[in-house]
Design an enzyme around this catalytic site. Structure first.
Site, PDB file in Angstrom:
ATOM      1  NE  ARG A 118      -4.049  -2.071   1.930  1.00 43.65           N
ATOM      2  CZ  ARG A 118      -3.979  -3.092   2.756  1.00 43.65           C
ATOM      3  NH1 ARG A 118      -3.107  -3.089   3.743  1.00 43.65           N
ATOM      4  NH2 ARG A 118      -4.782  -4.111   2.608  1.00 43.65           N
ATOM      5  CE  LYS A 140      -0.052  13.973 -14.266  1.00 45.32           C
ATOM      6  NZ  LYS A 140      -0.395  14.504 -15.604  1.00 45.32           N
ATOM      7  CD  GLU A 182       7.646  15.912 -22.325  1.00 40.54           C
ATOM      8  OE1 GLU A 182       6.930  16.926 -22.149  1.00 40.54           O
ATOM      9  OE2 GLU A 182       7.181  14.746 -22.371  1.00 40.54           O
ATOM     10  CE  LYS A 224       5.999  17.235 -13.956  1.00 39.83           C
ATOM     11  NZ  LYS A 224       6.041  16.019 -14.738  1.00 39.83           N
ATOM     12  CD  GLU A 234      -3.507  16.412 -15.308  1.00 37.22           C
ATOM     13  OE1 GLU A 234      -2.338  16.026 -15.196  1.00 37.22           O
ATOM     14  OE2 GLU A 234      -4.235  16.101 -16.239  1.00 37.22           O
ATOM     15  NE  ARG A 238       1.239  16.936 -12.642  1.00 36.72           N
ATOM     16  CZ  ARG A 238       1.909  16.124 -11.865  1.00 36.72           C
ATOM     17  NH1 ARG A 238       1.672  16.112 -10.559  1.00 36.72           N
ATOM     18  NH2 ARG A 238       2.832  15.313 -12.354  1.00 36.72           N
ATOM     19  CG  ASN A 242      -1.206  16.277 -19.622  1.00 43.89           C
ATOM     20  OD1 ASN A 242      -0.167  15.672 -19.418  1.00 43.89           O
ATOM     21  ND2 ASN A 242      -2.218  16.282 -18.779  1.00 43.89           N
ATOM     22  CG  HIS A 245       1.628  15.023 -23.140  1.00 39.89           C
ATOM     23  ND1 HIS A 245       2.310  16.194 -23.372  1.00 39.89           N
ATOM     24  CD2 HIS A 245       2.472  14.247 -22.410  1.00 39.89           C
ATOM     25  CE1 HIS A 245       3.509  16.133 -22.793  1.00 39.89           C
ATOM     26  NE2 HIS A 245       3.627  14.960 -22.203  1.00 39.89           N
ATOM     27  CG  HIS A 249      -0.576  10.150 -24.552  1.00 41.84           C
ATOM     28  ND1 HIS A 249      -1.218  10.482 -23.381  1.00 41.84           N
ATOM     29  CD2 HIS A 249       0.746  10.289 -24.301  1.00 41.84           C
ATOM     30  CE1 HIS A 249      -0.317  10.822 -22.462  1.00 41.84           C
ATOM     31  NE2 HIS A 249       0.881  10.710 -23.004  1.00 41.84           N
ATOM     32  CG  HIS A 262       6.604  10.573 -24.016  1.00 49.09           C
ATOM     33  ND1 HIS A 262       5.236  10.394 -24.029  1.00 49.09           N
ATOM     34  CD2 HIS A 262       6.831  11.666 -23.234  1.00 49.09           C
ATOM     35  CE1 HIS A 262       4.669  11.336 -23.283  1.00 49.09           C
ATOM     36  NE2 HIS A 262       5.613  12.117 -22.792  1.00 49.09           N
TER      37      HIS A 262
END
Ligand code: NAD
Ligand code: GLY
Length: 371
Positions: A118, A140, A182, A224, A234, A238, A242, A245, A249, A262
């Site tokens: 956990r 993330k 980036e 960042k 987010e 935030r 993206n 992205h 993606h 990426h």
């Protein structure tokens, strides 16, 4: 050496950026949760930097796990290999996972740390430019699903980020350029001065001039860290990180994970966002032209893959974490340094943008080498 803070209250942590950090225990051992650790890396990075990290763990009960290399291994099956190792070696809740590698190793390791018993501690030692400016910061973590990129994951902050700029010496040019995508992203989203700075220094960055590279990493991490501190999970701002992205993606998933890097997919995606913003009358064409020029100077793609149709891309984009109540939202641009999250467009706008980029792609060679 430069140190920045990610101001997240009891989860706050430092980002150390500098030369000669890997192998120096002072950056790592104070952040271990207990007397045991598992270093997770991959078959490419292990021969380069694993010994240094293991030496810095002298006196701590530690193990290491070497994963196969590649975006296609960013899966739940690979996360399970981490759990297998932790359980076989009897790691308890006071262990610390140490991610040594690029964004793939970082995302897998962070997610394993979020889930194991956990949640256990983890440390990021990013070794690609992309990981040093983006993926190692912000918590993330996660893996891909065949139907969607980064669809399985958790927020889980590291205890420290140790970005050793010497590790970039062994990075090949294509990976360096992917990281620059980036970096450029931060300028486009909210730091116009940084975009101007990148225009002035792109050639020197491609030559890897150490002082400039270090400054580009610092400025990116600063951008960042500010966004993450303001909106860790987010809920709002935030999402701007993206930019490019959602399109990107779709390219990564549609072309098969790993075919486009990426950063390359994000570069093409940012250009699509700029094109669409111009089409909607939001962004001056001159700003899109500057964006395209900078991406091209960085050796990044600015068009879509010929084999991915607009219809297929639209279908893939429907599986995006910014979809809200069935409605796709995109990050678009109002200016260089001014991004917005919006649903104020129609699917036809996306199709038109994609198709106009595809027709330009037929007339250009600006697609990734090796893709
Ligand atoms: P990567 O982890 O695949 O690394 C790129 C390649 O470089 C790999 O082959 C790797 O083995 C190799 N490598 C790593 N360090 C090296 C070094 N110092 N010298 C030589 N080779 C080295 O790719 P990446 O670009 O680092 O990361 C991309 C991943 O990061 C994607 O999965 C993306 O989704 C994820 N990402 C996550 C976040 C986040 O916030 N968690 C943000 C951006 C990207
Ligand atoms: N790379 C996007 C984010 O960290 O939010």
């Amino acid at each position: 050496m430069k140190t920045l803070q990610v101001a997240l209250g009891e989860r706050a942590y430092a980002i150390h950026i500098g030369s000669g950090l890997v192998g120096d225990p002072q950056w790592i051992t104070p952040h271990l949760a207990g007397q045991q650790a598992l270093v997770v890396t991959n078959e490419t990075v292990a021969p380069l930097y694993l010994d240094g990290v293991l030496e810095s763990l002298a006196g701590i009960r530690h193990h290491h796990l070497v994963l196969p290399d590649g975006e296609r291994f960013k899966t739940l099956d690979t996360v399970n290999l981490v759990f297998d190792k932790l359980l076989t070696e009897r790691h308890d809740r006071h262990t610390t996972l140490i991610a040594l590698g690029g964004g793939v190793v970082g995302d897998i390791t962070g997610f394993a740390a979020a889930c194991y018993q956990r949640g256990v501690a983890f440390i990021q030692i990013p070794t690609t430019l992309l990981a040093q400016v983006d993926s190692s910061v912000g918590g993330k973590t996660g893996v891909n699903h065949p139907l969607g990129k980064n669809m399985i994951g958790a927020f889980h902050q590291p205890r420290v980020v140790v970005a050793d700029t010497d590790t970039l010496d062994t990075l090949d040019d294509r990976q360096l350029r992917a990281g620059l995508a980036e970096v450029i992203k931060y300028g486009l989203i909210g730091d116009r001065d940084f975009f101007d700075w990148l225009e002035r220094h792109m050639d020197a960055l491609l030559e890897r001039q150490p002082a400039l590279m270090s400054e580009a990493i610092r400025r990116s991490c600063q951008n960042k860290a500010e966004v993450v501190a303001a909106d860790e999970r987010e809920a709002g701002r935030r999402a701007l990180l993206n930019l490019g992205h959602t399109f990107g993606h779709a390219i990564e998933t549609g072309m098969g994970y790993g075919a486009w890097l990426h950063g390359e997919a994000v570069a093409a995606g940012m250009m699509l966002a700029a094109r669409m913003s111009v089409g909607l009358g939001w962004l001056p064409a001159a700003a899109a032209a500057r964006t395209e020029a900078l991406l091209r100077r960085a050796g990044l793609p600015t068009t879509v893959p010929a084999s991915l149709s607009a219809a297929r891309a639209l279908d893939l984009m429907a599986v995006d974490k910014k979809v809200q109540d069935g409605r796709l939202r995109l990050v678009l641009l109002r200016d260089i340094g001014e991004a917005v999250v919006t649903a104020d467009f129609s699917p036809g706008d996306i199709t038109a943008t994609w198709e106009s980029a595809a027709s330009d792609a037929a007339a250009t060679t600006a697609t990734p080498q090796g893709a």
